[in-house]
Design an enzyme around this catalytic site. Sequence first.
Site, mmCIF file in Angstrom:
data_model
loop_
_atom_site.group_PDB
_atom_site.id
_atom_site.type_symbol
_atom_site.label_atom_id
_atom_site.label_comp_id
_atom_site.label_asym_id
_atom_site.label_seq_id
_atom_site.Cartn_x
_atom_site.Cartn_y
_atom_site.Cartn_z
ATOM 1 N N THR A 1 1.239 0.314 -7.003
ATOM 2 C CA THR A 1 1.361 -0.855 -6.076
ATOM 3 C C THR A 1 0.217 -1.203 -5.433
ATOM 4 O O THR A 1 0.207 -1.764 -6.389
ATOM 5 C CB THR A 1 2.361 -0.341 -4.958
ATOM 6 O OG1 THR A 1 1.760 1.637 -4.108
ATOM 7 C CG2 THR A 1 3.511 0.698 -5.113
ATOM 8 N N LYS B 1 1.049 7.976 -8.418
ATOM 9 C CA LYS B 1 0.853 6.463 -7.797
ATOM 10 C C LYS B 1 0.402 7.375 -6.341
ATOM 11 O O LYS B 1 0.978 8.389 -6.301
ATOM 12 C CB LYS B 1 1.274 5.845 -8.276
ATOM 13 C CG LYS B 1 2.895 6.257 -7.723
ATOM 14 C CD LYS B 1 2.787 5.754 -5.830
ATOM 15 C CE LYS B 1 2.329 4.449 -5.895
ATOM 16 N NZ LYS B 1 2.383 3.676 -4.334
ATOM 17 N N THR C 1 3.303 5.246 -1.152
ATOM 18 C CA THR C 1 3.560 6.734 -1.010
ATOM 19 C C THR C 1 3.090 7.468 -2.962
ATOM 20 O O THR C 1 2.484 6.309 -3.426
ATOM 21 C CB THR C 1 4.981 6.785 -1.260
ATOM 22 O OG1 THR C 1 5.739 5.681 0.116
ATOM 23 C CG2 THR C 1 5.536 8.416 -1.727
ATOM 24 N N GLU D 1 -6.995 3.346 -1.123
ATOM 25 C CA GLU D 1 -6.942 2.191 -0.687
ATOM 26 C C GLU D 1 -8.353 2.209 0.116
ATOM 27 O O GLU D 1 -8.942 2.339 1.516
ATOM 28 C CB GLU D 1 -6.112 1.797 0.716
ATOM 29 C CG GLU D 1 -4.429 1.385 -0.489
ATOM 30 C CD GLU D 1 -3.353 0.934 0.675
ATOM 31 O OE1 GLU D 1 -3.999 1.750 1.698
ATOM 32 O OE2 GLU D 1 -2.796 0.809 0.141
ATOM 33 N N ASN E 1 -4.575 -2.284 5.040
ATOM 34 C CA ASN E 1 -3.280 -2.832 5.129
ATOM 35 C C ASN E 1 -2.750 -3.076 6.466
ATOM 36 O O ASN E 1 -1.817 -3.578 7.638
ATOM 37 C CB ASN E 1 -3.650 -0.805 6.312
ATOM 38 C CG ASN E 1 -3.691 -0.074 5.120
ATOM 39 O OD1 ASN E 1 -2.723 0.162 4.069
ATOM 40 N ND2 ASN E 1 -4.969 0.777 4.706
ATOM 41 N N SER F 1 2.772 -8.813 3.728
ATOM 42 C CA SER F 1 2.267 -10.528 3.339
ATOM 43 C C SER F 1 2.089 -10.509 1.406
ATOM 44 O O SER F 1 2.287 -9.537 1.178
ATOM 45 C CB SER F 1 0.875 -10.596 4.598
ATOM 46 O OG SER F 1 0.528 -10.111 3.633
#
Lengths: 383, 383
Positions: B146, B168, B179, B259, B378, B383
């Site tokens: 993702t 992942k 996740t 991230e 985050n 969006s």
Amino acid sequence: MTVTHPNGFEAAGIAAGIKRSGALDLALVVNRGPAQQAAVVFTSNRAQANPIIWSKQVAADGIVSAIVLNSGGANCFTGPEGFQVTHRTAEAVASGLGIAAGDVLVCSTGLIGDQLDGEVLEEGVVSAIARLSTDGGDDAARAIMTTDTKPKQVVVEGGGWSIGGIAKGAGMLAPGLATMLVVVTTDAALPSEELDIALRAATRVTFDRLDSDGCMSTNDQVTLLASGASGVTPDLAEFTAALTDACRNLALQLQADAEGASHDIAIEVVGAVTEDDAVEVGRSVARNNLFKAAIFGNDPNWGRVLAAIGTTSAPFDPYLVDVSMNGVRVCHAGRPDAPRDQVDLTPRATHVLIELHAGEASATIFTNDLTHDYVHENSAYAS
Amino acid sequence: MTVTHPNGFEAAGIAAGIKRSGALDLALVVNRGPAQQAAVVFTSNRAQANPIIWSKQVAADGIVSAIVLNSGGANCFTGPEGFQVTHRTAEAVASGLGIAAGDVLVCSTGLIGDQLDGEVLEEGVVSAIARLSTDGGDDAARAIMTTDTKPKQVVVEGGGWSIGGIAKGAGMLAPGLATMLVVVTTDAALPSEELDIALRAATRVTFDRLDSDGCMSTNDQVTLLASGASGVTPDLAEFTAALTDACRNLALQLQADAEGASHDIAIEVVGAVTEDDAVEVGRSVARNNLFKAAIFGNDPNWGRVLAAIGTTSAPFDPYLVDVSMNGVRVCHAGRPDAPRDQVDLTPRATHVLIELHAGEASATIFTNDLTHDYVHENSAYAS
């Protein structure tokens, strides 16, 4: 509008030279009586600053004559030398005022692990005593600021008595190193045992419900001083209600000035089995960085609310939960409801309503969003 | 380098059209046997996605023939319609392969609260089955990404058998909505009961010690599939050690791609009374936003480490604790030691050593810093 509003109190705030900037950094609040009754609540962090260790002893007998507070250094993890600085500060207040050091509370706020200069503090106390006045509350409120952008003060009027307060803290209860320090005064005539009951009841639903960034300080202290100068002994329930108003007002001032925040978020949890469950659910959402970052981005991401609730031990059925944001129900019975774009998250005041449909209890937790400015301020704090 | 390295496995990764970007979004891993033994661990979040609810039933008997995974949507809080999509996906795999739907695990990852299109998934499954091959592991690793910036894969060789894995997750265990999904394959001949023992032992000290942002997912699943195709039954301890290596390797790949992170932080806690205490202490530091923001700013702010430790229930004396950062002891016995400016926090790899001096147990927690990019990613996820 401050701690010197109730009769019997004098205060001062001066620049002792602790802060390199030359800003006000030392505050003193003195209870001239006739009574010197007090109650204090302390941080539950097991790593406690030297002023906390000292002040716990002072507060034990319910008698407090004065409280001295410095910004510019937390005096935490500074060893026996640091404790001696706290002791020396209390002694300076005591000898200057002709009272016992064992009746002088000490609070410190700032960076952990830096030694304070005992001589600077001692000289500051002498200056502060010389400046004590019944108009000094505003200076005291300014002298305890660290990353706060404005002083926090409150007055609540009772029937023939009043409550005044000052607070600092740009993190929150369970706060950041920008420790929360609060001094509340009253001229009501109440014994320390009743002050203690009232203070615990008031903080439980105000400062304890404020959770800006989930970080618990080593230096938190909320002090209530009662002079009895009004000669009025209010009903304890009436006094507790007024004290709760004063504490809630200060707590919301702290929230509104939280480091880097762009949203003040009230997380209202209803339909919980117990109030503790409601608090646990609200706190789990308040501490969820993904939720907090989403609110910063004006994104009504209710999935992150439900994911946070799922980490709690509170009884609930995910497929009964409703979530509304600023009045728009975006999740009904655990499924998408109104479209996300109907939610306007541009106002600073943000209301998240979580309906668990599991019982009758409720609670509201106050928090802030997670922003670029929060990261910036807290990555640069020590420099 | 992947799940199709061990004998007995085929895989595929295709673009089913779930992601608007047209990127790979559907992965299928099939165990051709001769055995179809399996073990699975699931998120402990009580808010569980539809694929978790389905897969728990499938995994109960220890027999799994295939696992299908989609990115582009978490299928969580999507109600009975969402569960039907999960069921329909498993049925499509089963009918295409001539196996039982009850032997097909399903995993989904992406945004909570969005419905997946069952027809798109069904057509995707047909395409994936047509592409199954013993070289398909790499495509499968890419199809589950993702916000990951790179696929995560691993191979560990045993004596005549091997382990392969894909993962992942750009948040982490106790992860973000990005996740964590993991599929590990082996051609070792072991029954599901032993696989379960090995998998729980391996995840306990690898994925369970990874805590990037403190947020626990609704969709986490770690699956171990064993084909027995090597004909070799390894010693369980030997197999567990190899599986732990594979899981640790994947966990560190997840950490390295978290991230927005700019530091990979290993928090090593030694001298705890119990291993649980060491984990609790490490996790409290890993979840402290002030500490995480300080590391982002290359600030060795050890006061925030001690403040975090103080919130735990682990036995310790604050005035015995040592803290070192990247090899420099900045706090000794709860007091300042080496000057902060001796610590170099510019490398991405960051080591924080906490010596509690309370006992003999230890544990290491892996986390990341709190950065502007984390907030940005985050706040913009939906969006």
